[in-house]
Design a protein around this motif. Structure first.
Motif, PDB file in Angstrom:
ATOM      1  N   THR A 188      -3.508 -51.254  28.868  1.00 28.19           N
ATOM      2  CA  THR A 188      -4.283 -52.261  29.579  1.00 28.19           C
ATOM      3  C   THR A 188      -5.139 -53.076  28.623  1.00 28.19           C
ATOM      4  OG1 THR A 188      -5.927 -52.629  31.304  1.00 28.19           O
ATOM      5  CG2 THR A 188      -6.144 -50.607  30.069  1.00 28.19           C
ATOM      6  N   SER A 189      -5.378 -54.310  28.987  1.00 29.19           N
ATOM      7  CA  SER A 189      -6.287 -55.154  28.217  1.00 29.19           C
ATOM      8  C   SER A 189      -7.633 -55.262  28.933  1.00 29.19           C
ATOM      9  CB  SER A 189      -5.679 -56.545  28.012  1.00 29.19           C
ATOM     10  OG  SER A 189      -5.376 -57.129  29.250  1.00 29.19           O
ATOM     11  N   TYR A 190      -7.812 -54.467  29.986  1.00 24.36           N
ATOM     12  CA  TYR A 190      -9.062 -54.437  30.746  1.00 24.36           C
ATOM     13  C   TYR A 190      -9.798 -53.128  30.502  1.00 24.36           C
ATOM     14  CZ  TYR A 190      -6.984 -58.208  33.466  1.00 24.36           C
ATOM     15  OH  TYR A 190      -6.395 -59.380  33.861  1.00 24.36           O
ATOM     16  N   ALA A 191     -11.100 -53.167  30.616  1.00 26.84           N
ATOM     17  CA  ALA A 191     -11.887 -51.936  30.566  1.00 26.84           C
ATOM     18  C   ALA A 191     -11.652 -51.163  31.861  1.00 26.84           C
ATOM     19  CB  ALA A 191     -13.372 -52.261  30.407  1.00 26.84           C
ATOM     20  N   GLY A 192     -11.814 -49.857  31.791  1.00 27.49           N
ATOM     21  CA  GLY A 192     -11.705 -49.012  32.973  1.00 27.49           C
ATOM     22  C   GLY A 192     -13.082 -48.452  33.312  1.00 27.49           C
ATOM     23  N   TYR A 193     -13.395 -48.430  34.605  1.00 31.22           N
ATOM     24  CA  TYR A 193     -14.711 -47.940  35.036  1.00 31.22           C
ATOM     25  C   TYR A 193     -14.513 -46.717  35.918  1.00 31.22           C
ATOM     26  CZ  TYR A 193     -16.144 -52.351  33.131  1.00 31.22           C
ATOM     27  OH  TYR A 193     -16.355 -53.391  32.270  1.00 31.22           O
ATOM     28  N   LEU A 194     -15.021 -45.595  35.443  1.00 31.79           N
ATOM     29  CA  LEU A 194     -14.867 -44.311  36.097  1.00 31.79           C
ATOM     30  C   LEU A 194     -16.109 -43.995  36.918  1.00 31.79           C
ATOM     31  CD1 LEU A 194     -13.759 -40.999  34.629  1.00 31.79           C
ATOM     32  CD2 LEU A 194     -16.160 -41.233  35.240  1.00 31.79           C
ATOM     33  N   THR A 195     -15.892 -43.441  38.088  1.00 33.82           N
ATOM     34  CA  THR A 195     -16.980 -42.897  38.890  1.00 33.82           C
ATOM     35  C   THR A 195     -16.562 -41.500  39.321  1.00 33.82           C
ATOM     36  OG1 THR A 195     -17.581 -45.067  39.739  1.00 33.82           O
ATOM     37  CG2 THR A 195     -18.413 -43.179  40.949  1.00 33.82           C
ATOM     38  N   CYS A 196     -17.379 -40.524  39.017  1.00 35.01           N
ATOM     39  CA  CYS A 196     -17.130 -39.140  39.389  1.00 35.01           C
ATOM     40  C   CYS A 196     -18.052 -38.810  40.557  1.00 35.01           C
ATOM     41  CB  CYS A 196     -17.404 -38.230  38.186  1.00 35.01           C
ATOM     42  SG  CYS A 196     -17.030 -36.522  38.483  1.00 35.01           S
ATOM     43  N   HIS A 197     -17.468 -38.379  41.687  1.00 35.80           N
ATOM     44  CA  HIS A 197     -18.282 -38.113  42.887  1.00 35.80           C
ATOM     45  C   HIS A 197     -18.501 -36.626  43.069  1.00 35.80           C
ATOM     46  CE1 HIS A 197     -16.016 -41.838  43.785  1.00 35.80           C
ATOM     47  NE2 HIS A 197     -14.954 -41.082  43.793  1.00 35.80           N
TER      48      HIS A 197
END
Length: 84
Positions: free
Chosen positions: A75-84
């Motif tokens: 990917t050329s995009y950043a990834g945003y993680l959310t841990c619930h």
């Protein structure tokens, strides 16, 4: 505190695998953990036993919850993680 470990692949795998990363963070039931990943090559992400559910947004696409084993990128995009 988040614990990050990197292990290079064995000699025979270096042609195919760039490295192994292990991310571990304490689980706090009253707070979400948020993090960002830089754009990267294809990765295989594996959630280990007793892992909390988590989601990943790359560009405009959101996967929630992420499966226990997932292939992401390249990917050329950043990834945003959310841990619930």
């Amino acid at each position: 505190m988040v614990d990050v470990r990197y292990v290079p692949p064995g000699e025979r795998l270096r042609r195919y695998v760039t490295g192994y990363h292990r991310f571990a963070a304490p689980v706090c039931p009253t707070r979400e953990l948020r993090d960002a990943f830089f754009p990267s090559v294809a990765t295989i992400r594996v959630s280990l036993r007793n892992s909390p559910s988590w989601s990943l947004r790359i560009g405009s696409r959101l996967v929630d919850p992420m499966p226990a084993v997932a292939l992401t990128g390249p990917t050329s995009y950043a990834g945003y993680l959310t841990c619930h």
